[in-house]
Write a protein that holds these residues in place. Structure first.
Motif, PDB file in Angstrom:
ATOM      1  N   PHE A  63     -23.075 -65.496  51.906  1.00  0.00           N
ATOM      2  CA  PHE A  63     -22.168 -66.637  51.946  1.00  0.00           C
ATOM      3  C   PHE A  63     -20.833 -66.199  52.534  1.00  0.00           C
ATOM      4  CE2 PHE A  63     -25.138 -67.297  48.524  1.00  0.00           C
ATOM      5  CZ  PHE A  63     -25.491 -68.630  48.640  1.00  0.00           C
ATOM      6  N   GLN A  64     -20.180 -67.110  53.212  1.00  0.00           N
ATOM      7  CA  GLN A  64     -18.840 -66.862  53.747  1.00  0.00           C
ATOM      8  C   GLN A  64     -17.837 -67.309  52.687  1.00  0.00           C
ATOM      9  OE1 GLN A  64     -18.284 -65.378  56.648  1.00  0.00           O
ATOM     10  NE2 GLN A  64     -16.090 -65.497  56.606  1.00  0.00           N
ATOM     11  N   LYS A  65     -17.047 -66.372  52.184  1.00  0.00           N
ATOM     12  CA  LYS A  65     -16.036 -66.695  51.179  1.00  0.00           C
ATOM     13  C   LYS A  65     -14.685 -66.830  51.856  1.00  0.00           C
ATOM     14  CE  LYS A  65     -14.772 -65.667  46.536  1.00  0.00           C
ATOM     15  NZ  LYS A  65     -15.404 -65.203  45.342  1.00  0.00           N
ATOM     16  N   LYS A  66     -13.982 -67.904  51.550  1.00  0.00           N
ATOM     17  CA  LYS A  66     -12.651 -68.154  52.098  1.00  0.00           C
ATOM     18  C   LYS A  66     -11.669 -68.219  50.937  1.00  0.00           C
ATOM     19  CE  LYS A  66     -14.539 -70.868  55.874  1.00  0.00           C
ATOM     20  NZ  LYS A  66     -14.549 -72.150  56.566  1.00  0.00           N
ATOM     21  N   ILE A  67     -10.592 -67.453  51.042  1.00  0.00           N
ATOM     22  CA  ILE A  67      -9.605 -67.392  49.966  1.00  0.00           C
ATOM     23  C   ILE A  67      -8.212 -67.594  50.541  1.00  0.00           C
ATOM     24  CG2 ILE A  67      -8.611 -65.948  48.141  1.00  0.00           C
ATOM     25  CD1 ILE A  67     -11.260 -64.410  48.115  1.00  0.00           C
ATOM     26  N   ARG A  68      -7.381 -68.312  49.790  1.00  0.00           N
ATOM     27  CA  ARG A  68      -5.965 -68.442  50.132  1.00  0.00           C
ATOM     28  C   ARG A  68      -5.169 -67.888  48.955  1.00  0.00           C
ATOM     29  NH1 ARG A  68      -3.456 -73.592  52.883  1.00  0.00           N
ATOM     30  NH2 ARG A  68      -4.409 -72.437  54.604  1.00  0.00           N
ATOM     31  N   TYR A  69      -4.344 -66.887  49.255  1.00  0.00           N
ATOM     32  CA  TYR A  69      -3.474 -66.289  48.244  1.00  0.00           C
ATOM     33  C   TYR A  69      -2.049 -66.781  48.458  1.00  0.00           C
ATOM     34  CZ  TYR A  69      -7.128 -62.862  47.171  1.00  0.00           C
ATOM     35  OH  TYR A  69      -8.293 -62.247  46.794  1.00  0.00           O
ATOM     36  N   PHE A  70      -1.308 -66.872  47.369  1.00  0.00           N
ATOM     37  CA  PHE A  70       0.096 -67.257  47.401  1.00  0.00           C
ATOM     38  C   PHE A  70       0.936 -66.118  46.837  1.00  0.00           C
ATOM     39  CE2 PHE A  70      -2.327 -71.145  47.292  1.00  0.00           C
ATOM     40  CZ  PHE A  70      -1.695 -71.915  48.268  1.00  0.00           C
ATOM     41  N   LEU A  71       2.209 -66.141  47.159  1.00  0.00           N
ATOM     42  CA  LEU A  71       3.159 -65.141  46.670  1.00  0.00           C
ATOM     43  C   LEU A  71       4.026 -65.784  45.605  1.00  0.00           C
ATOM     44  CD1 LEU A  71       4.513 -62.359  46.915  1.00  0.00           C
ATOM     45  CD2 LEU A  71       5.924 -63.320  48.754  1.00  0.00           C
ATOM     46  N   ALA A  72       4.052 -65.172  44.428  1.00  0.00           N
ATOM     47  CA  ALA A  72       4.879 -65.681  43.334  1.00  0.00           C
ATOM     48  C   ALA A  72       5.714 -64.537  42.783  1.00  0.00           C
ATOM     49  CB  ALA A  72       4.009 -66.278  42.233  1.00  0.00           C
ATOM     50  N   HIS A  73       6.933 -64.868  42.405  1.00  0.00           N
ATOM     51  CA  HIS A  73       7.852 -63.888  41.830  1.00  0.00           C
ATOM     52  C   HIS A  73       7.948 -64.149  40.331  1.00  0.00           C
ATOM     53  CE1 HIS A  73       9.274 -62.861  45.888  1.00  0.00           C
ATOM     54  NE2 HIS A  73       9.067 -64.142  46.121  1.00  0.00           N
ATOM     55  N   LEU A  74       7.821 -63.092  39.555  1.00  0.00           N
ATOM     56  CA  LEU A  74       8.005 -63.181  38.111  1.00  0.00           C
ATOM     57  C   LEU A  74       9.376 -62.611  37.783  1.00  0.00           C
ATOM     58  CD1 LEU A  74       4.582 -61.963  36.705  1.00  0.00           C
ATOM     59  CD2 LEU A  74       5.697 -64.124  36.189  1.00  0.00           C
ATOM     60  N   PRO A  75      10.323 -63.421  37.357  1.00  0.00           N
ATOM     61  CA  PRO A  75      11.663 -62.908  37.099  1.00  0.00           C
ATOM     62  C   PRO A  75      11.782 -62.116  35.798  1.00  0.00           C
ATOM     63  CG  PRO A  75      11.567 -65.261  36.680  1.00  0.00           C
ATOM     64  CD  PRO A  75      10.238 -64.859  37.236  1.00  0.00           C
ATOM     65  N   ALA A  76      10.770 -62.197  34.942  1.00  0.00           N
ATOM     66  CA  ALA A  76      10.821 -61.482  33.665  1.00  0.00           C
ATOM     67  C   ALA A  76       9.436 -60.922  33.344  1.00  0.00           C
ATOM     68  CB  ALA A  76      11.263 -62.432  32.566  1.00  0.00           C
ATOM     69  N   VAL A  77       9.408 -59.959  32.452  1.00  0.00           N
ATOM     70  CA  VAL A  77       8.138 -59.394  31.990  1.00  0.00           C
ATOM     71  C   VAL A  77       7.405 -60.471  31.194  1.00  0.00           C
ATOM     72  CG1 VAL A  77       7.092 -57.635  30.517  1.00  0.00           C
ATOM     73  CG2 VAL A  77       9.086 -57.072  31.914  1.00  0.00           C
ATOM     74  N   VAL A  78       6.118 -60.599  31.457  1.00  0.00           N
ATOM     75  CA  VAL A  78       5.308 -61.584  30.746  1.00  0.00           C
ATOM     76  C   VAL A  78       4.114 -60.890  30.106  1.00  0.00           C
ATOM     77  CG1 VAL A  78       5.956 -63.519  32.235  1.00  0.00           C
ATOM     78  CG2 VAL A  78       3.980 -62.128  32.821  1.00  0.00           C
ATOM     79  N   LYS A  79       3.608 -61.491  29.063  1.00  0.00           N
ATOM     80  CA  LYS A  79       2.419 -60.961  28.396  1.00  0.00           C
ATOM     81  C   LYS A  79       1.185 -61.419  29.160  1.00  0.00           C
ATOM     82  CE  LYS A  79      -0.124 -60.891  24.125  1.00  0.00           C
ATOM     83  NZ  LYS A  79      -0.473 -61.607  22.922  1.00  0.00           N
ATOM     84  N   ILE A  80       0.291 -60.496  29.449  1.00  0.00           N
ATOM     85  CA  ILE A  80      -0.960 -60.815  30.134  1.00  0.00           C
ATOM     86  C   ILE A  80      -2.051 -60.999  29.089  1.00  0.00           C
ATOM     87  CG2 ILE A  80      -2.713 -59.972  31.762  1.00  0.00           C
ATOM     88  CD1 ILE A  80      -0.033 -60.547  33.090  1.00  0.00           C
ATOM     89  N   GLU A  81      -2.803 -62.066  29.225  1.00  0.00           N
ATOM     90  CA  GLU A  81      -3.937 -62.344  28.342  1.00  0.00           C
ATOM     91  C   GLU A  81      -5.180 -62.427  29.214  1.00  0.00           C
ATOM     92  OE1 GLU A  81      -3.060 -65.844  26.059  1.00  0.00           O
ATOM     93  OE2 GLU A  81      -1.100 -65.073  25.485  1.00  0.00           O
ATOM     94  N   VAL A  82      -5.887 -61.313  29.346  1.00  0.00           N
ATOM     95  CA  VAL A  82      -7.067 -61.236  30.206  1.00  0.00           C
ATOM     96  C   VAL A  82      -8.199 -62.045  29.585  1.00  0.00           C
ATOM     97  CG1 VAL A  82      -8.752 -59.675  31.234  1.00  0.00           C
ATOM     98  CG2 VAL A  82      -6.374 -58.969  31.027  1.00  0.00           C
ATOM     99  N   THR A  83      -8.785 -62.954  30.368  1.00  0.00           N
ATOM    100  CA  THR A  83      -9.870 -63.787  29.854  1.00  0.00           C
ATOM    101  C   THR A  83     -11.178 -63.618  30.621  1.00  0.00           C
ATOM    102  OG1 THR A  83      -9.200 -65.643  31.237  1.00  0.00           O
ATOM    103  CG2 THR A  83      -8.274 -65.556  29.007  1.00  0.00           C
ATOM    104  N   GLU A  84     -11.100 -63.316  31.916  1.00  0.00           N
ATOM    105  CA  GLU A  84     -12.314 -63.281  32.735  1.00  0.00           C
ATOM    106  C   GLU A  84     -12.563 -61.920  33.372  1.00  0.00           C
ATOM    107  OE1 GLU A  84     -12.302 -66.538  35.507  1.00  0.00           O
ATOM    108  OE2 GLU A  84     -11.511 -67.932  34.013  1.00  0.00           O
ATOM    109  N   HIS A  85     -11.799 -60.919  32.978  1.00  0.00           N
ATOM    110  CA  HIS A  85     -11.923 -59.584  33.559  1.00  0.00           C
ATOM    111  C   HIS A  85     -11.909 -58.554  32.449  1.00  0.00           C
ATOM    112  CE1 HIS A  85     -11.110 -61.092  37.665  1.00  0.00           C
ATOM    113  NE2 HIS A  85     -10.368 -61.981  37.032  1.00  0.00           N
ATOM    114  N   GLU A  86     -12.253 -57.309  32.782  1.00  0.00           N
ATOM    115  CA  GLU A  86     -12.298 -56.255  31.781  1.00  0.00           C
ATOM    116  C   GLU A  86     -10.918 -55.830  31.315  1.00  0.00           C
ATOM    117  OE1 GLU A  86     -14.548 -53.006  33.355  1.00  0.00           O
ATOM    118  OE2 GLU A  86     -16.363 -54.194  33.551  1.00  0.00           O
ATOM    119  N   SER A  87      -9.984 -55.753  32.239  1.00  0.00           N
ATOM    120  CA  SER A  87      -8.634 -55.290  31.921  1.00  0.00           C
ATOM    121  C   SER A  87      -7.720 -55.648  33.092  1.00  0.00           C
ATOM    122  CB  SER A  87      -8.621 -53.777  31.680  1.00  0.00           C
ATOM    123  OG  SER A  87      -8.988 -53.079  32.862  1.00  0.00           O
TER     124      SER A  87
END
Length: 122
Positions: A63-87
């Motif tokens: 299959f041909q996969k097409k992806i569009r990524y965006f650039l986002a800035h995080l101005p502060a440290v945030v807590k990551i809550e992994v739901t669909e990945h190992e880590s």
């Protein structure tokens, strides 16, 4: 985000009539717990990439996969809550990057170029 054999970034499919940006904001929150309002999305950057993939559900089919990524800035440290990945892991910003050759490295090369051009025009 860590898959069993590679690094990846939050991504997914557009639901219904979502725009690419709406889908990206939703997927980011679903996969990391980062609320989109915690970020400042750069309205002048997106990166499209296409590549071949195979899926376990359809062995032998490409299959041909097409992806569009965006650039986002995080101005502060945030807590990551992994739901669909190992880590997950944060990587230092030290171009050129060698994290994952198929998608992440080309994306970060484009970000590096964009940021260099943006800084030069300021």
């Amino acid at each position: 985000m860590r898959h069993s054999k590679r690094w990846d970034l939050p991504k997914g499919h557009c639901d219904g009539d979502e725009t690419y940006l709406e889908a990206a904001r939703r997927e980011m929150e679903e996969e990391t717990g980062i609320h989109p309002d915690a970020c400042r999305f750069d309205p002048h950057f997106y990166f499209d990439i296409e590549y071949d993939v195979t899926y376990k559900k359809s062995p032998g089919k490409i299959f041909q996969k097409k992806i569009r990524y965006f650039l986002a800035h995080l101005p502060a440290v945030v807590k990551i809550e992994v739901t669909e990945h190992e880590s997950y892991q944060w990587f230092d910003w030290q171009p050129p990057h060698q994290i994952q050759t198929k998608t992440i490295d080309p994306l970060l090369a484009a970000v590096t170029k964009f940021l260099g051009e943006t800084d030069a025009s300021s």
